[in-house]
Design an enzyme around this catalytic site. Structure first.
Site: not given
Length: 688
Positions: A11, A14, A389
């Site tokens: 996880c 963790c 541009d």
């Protein structure tokens, strides 16, 4: 700094805590452990034995060379599924046995189910409790001890099984996103056929050197950037550009490493070592992109550190206050407090962002859009204004003959005959216009700086160039009107004359890209409010291009510092992205909230901008913006879901309706929903 592949990370929360522990080791301050990529980076001086101990405390391990790590992970997953399955069987058996009245046997079966599915979490939580480290395992351990201590055998077993399933599903979601990214990274070829003294030899691409010759057969990948020195073929460049249509290549054409030779046999001269190739840089940046944390992720991680202790305090309040102040039953409210602990698991909340971010970066990379980090993906979804541009972005950057006024039938033939020896872009435009015309060979030719060319063909002297080049002639009114028209139309004029007359006039312009108008229209539909062109060209040319592609506004005659100034002005009230070629527009790209380069794999574009359009055109920009907006929406939705489901469960404590199984289902439901919704980014229908 060393890099290791870590398996078994279950996880995000963790993983963050494991990194914090490693950071506390001597020389470990700069160590980083990424849940998204499963990679650990740390200095050579860090004690690896202690690092491995820290990782193993959470069931994680450093993958060894070869297949051992993969096999270890595979067996771990199989064992996990097997334990959960056996636990579920024990639980069902216990439930049936309880209905038959065999209470002691039922308790034994429930305990067996609890131990099998929950011992791993229980042991980790017990260690954390001793160290006063409060995370999800600590919460679950306290909840399990509490449930069993008040005789809730059945619910304790269900909590252990569902939590184990929840952890498995959570890891599976991130694993799916990681595998999708790993599949993308697998496009790099591993070996090449090296030609030396007429002999073929298979070598690793990492050993290839500049100027070596490689043989690429049909169906094989080109090992690194190079130039074709023999053969012709169509090449699939989708690995670099995201474009599915093959590109024809012949002698002296450049090719990208990682692209596939569709047919025939090519000999390619290596121009870059693999680590310097476009593909290697792209893959490296894509990997790095997964590890950058967005402001949302950073906030969630910080929030999670205070969230768990807060839940423990809230749980204690639920256990103590109702019995003390409102004569509640101690056993009932102790049970409610345990349920609050389980509701407080922060997994779904911490998981709300990383899977969606990795999925978004992967999806765009497959599409030839290189986003250098989650922070830039998030920013792309917030952009309201795009500044372009002109040359090479909205236009092709190649002059072409847009219009022509002919006064003498030999005009095009003579003009092209004079230009055929020149490599000037305007000369190439004239020659393209005269394709198929029989050209003459000039007897004499000379260049006049700043004005044009003087040439003699069949004894006649010709003047090809601008107005200054024909000052020896008095212009007729008709010619003056034509010159004025070309100028007002934003074209550069090329005039051909002899000693007495003007033979014709060409209007040269930079051709607007075919897709520019539709892209601008799609950008407006995608939620971009303003599309603005910033160009160094003069007013008439800028006006013409802006009108042709449908821009909301334009600013002409701007030097590089002028573009920077304009971007700063726009950024005061809008979120601005600047799109350019990554070289001349570098200052403006850096100034904007987001810099987007048109690259076709060029080094400068890859290094300069936050996002690179590898196709070298704007076609896929609208889909990238929609994808980024979708990721941002999904993250917000995930956060609302994660917190909303928990809030609903917590509100059930007021009437005393919250149970342990409702608590774990609310957490499990939030985790599953967050994971599935995040993975939807990967499977979003590909736009045409």
């Amino acid at each position: 700094m060393n890099e290791f592949k870590v398996k078994g990370l279950t996880c995000a929360n963790c993983t963050r805590e494991l990194q914090e522990e490693i950071n506390r080791l001597p020389s470990g301050e700069t160590a980083s452990l990424s849940y998204n990529t499963g990679k650990l980076r740390l200095e050579n001086t860090v004690d690896m034995k202690k690092v491995k101990e820290i990782l193993s405390s959470d069931g994680a391990f450093i993958e060894s060379d070869g297949e051992e790590g993969h096999q270890h992970e595979h067996h771990s997953v199989v064992n996990w599924i097997a334990l959960l399955s056996i636990s579920a069987i024990f639980y069902v058996a216990g439930f049936i046995t309880e209905q038959w009245g065999n209470e002691f046997i039922a308790i034994g079966l429930f305990l067996a189910a609890t131990v099998l599915s929950g011992y791993h979490t229980f042991l980790k939580g017990l260690k954390n409790l001793v160290r006063l480290k409060f995370n999800i395992e600590t919460l679950m351990t306290i909840a399990l001890i509490g449930a069993l201590s008040i005789g809730e055998w059945k619910e304790g077993a269900l909590v252990a099984i569902l939590f184990g399933l929840n952890e498995y599903l959570e890891g599976l979601g991130m694993q799916k996103a990681r595998k999708s990214m790993e599949k993308l990274l697998e496009i790099a070829p591993k070996e090449a056929t090296l030609l030396e003294n007429g002999q073929e030899r298979i070598v690793k691409i990492t050993t290839l050197e500049v100027n070596q010759i490689v043989l690429v057969r049909a169906g094989e990948k080109i090992p690194s950037d190079g130039i074709v020195i023999e053969g012709t073929s169509s090449i699939n460049e989708s690995a670099i550009t995201g474009e599915s249509m093959p590109v024809e290549k012949a002698i002296d054409d450049s090719v990208f490493g990682g692209s596939i030779n569709n047919e025939g046999v090519l000999k390619v001269k290596i121009m870059k070592a693999y680590e310097d190739s476009s593909l290697a840089k792209i893959l490296h940046l894509v990997e790095e992109a997964q590890e950058t944390k967005t402001p949302t992720e950073l906030f969630i991680n910080k929030f999670a550190k205070y969230y768990t202790p807060l839940i423990m305090i809230l749980s204690a309040i639920v256990m103590i206050l109702p019995p003390l102040l409102f004569n509640g039953h101690w056993g009932e409210w102790f049970y409610q407090g345990l349920a609050v602990l389980i509701v407080g698991c922060p997994c779904a909340l911490v998981l709300s962002s990383p899977i969606a971010i990795v999925s978004g970066i992967t999806k765009n990379a497959r599409n030839g859009i290189l986003i250098k980090g989650g922070v830039f993906l998030e920013q792309l979804g917030k952009i309201t204004t795009i500044a372009f541009d002109k040359t090479g972005t909205l236009t092709k950057g190649e002059p072409y003959v847009e219009d022509m006024q002919v006064y003498d039938p030999t005009f095009l033939q003579i003009a092209a005959s004079i230009e055929k020896t020149s490599s000037h872009p305007i000369a190439k435009a004239v020659l393209r216009k005269a394709e198929g015309v029989n050209l003459e060979e000039p007897e004499e030719i000379s260049t006049v700086s700043g004005s044009g060319i003087i040439a003699k063909i069949k004894g006649v002297t010709y003047y090809l160039g601008n107005e200054a080049h024909i000052k020896h002639l008095k212009l007729k009114d008709r010619v003056k009107d034509d010159i004025k028209f070309f100028k007002e139309s934003g074209m550069t004029i090329v005039i051909l004359a002899n000693d007495t007359d003007i033979l014709g006039i060409m209007g040269i312009a930079d051709q607007v890209r075919e897709e520019s108008a539709s892209v601008i229209s799609n950008l407006h539909r995608a939620g971009i409010n303003k599309t603005i062109m910033l160009t160094g060209d003069h007013e008439k040319t800028a006006e013409k291009v802006a009108k042709a592609v449908g821009l909301t506004s334009y600013f002409a005659s701007l030097l590089p510092d002028g573009k920077v100034k304009k971007v700063k002005e726009l950024s005061k009230n809008e979120k601005v992205a600047m799109i350019g070629d990554g070289i001349n527009d570098a200052p403006a790209l850096a100034t904007a909230d987001l810099g987007i380069a048109m690259g076709k794999g060029t080094d400068s574009a890859i290094e300069t901008a936050d996002i690179v359009l590898m196709q070298d055109h704007l076609g896929k920009l609208p889909s990238a913006i929609r994808s980024a907006k979708r990721v941002n929406t999904i993250i917000k939705c995930n956060i609302v879901l994660a917190l909303g489901l928990k809030l609903i469960a917590l509100l059930l404590t007021i009437p005393g309706l919250l149970t342990l199984w409702i608590a774990i289902l609310s957490d499990m439901g939030a985790t599953i929903l967050v994971t599935l919704i995040s993975l939807m980014v990967l499977y979003e229908r590909k736009e045409k």
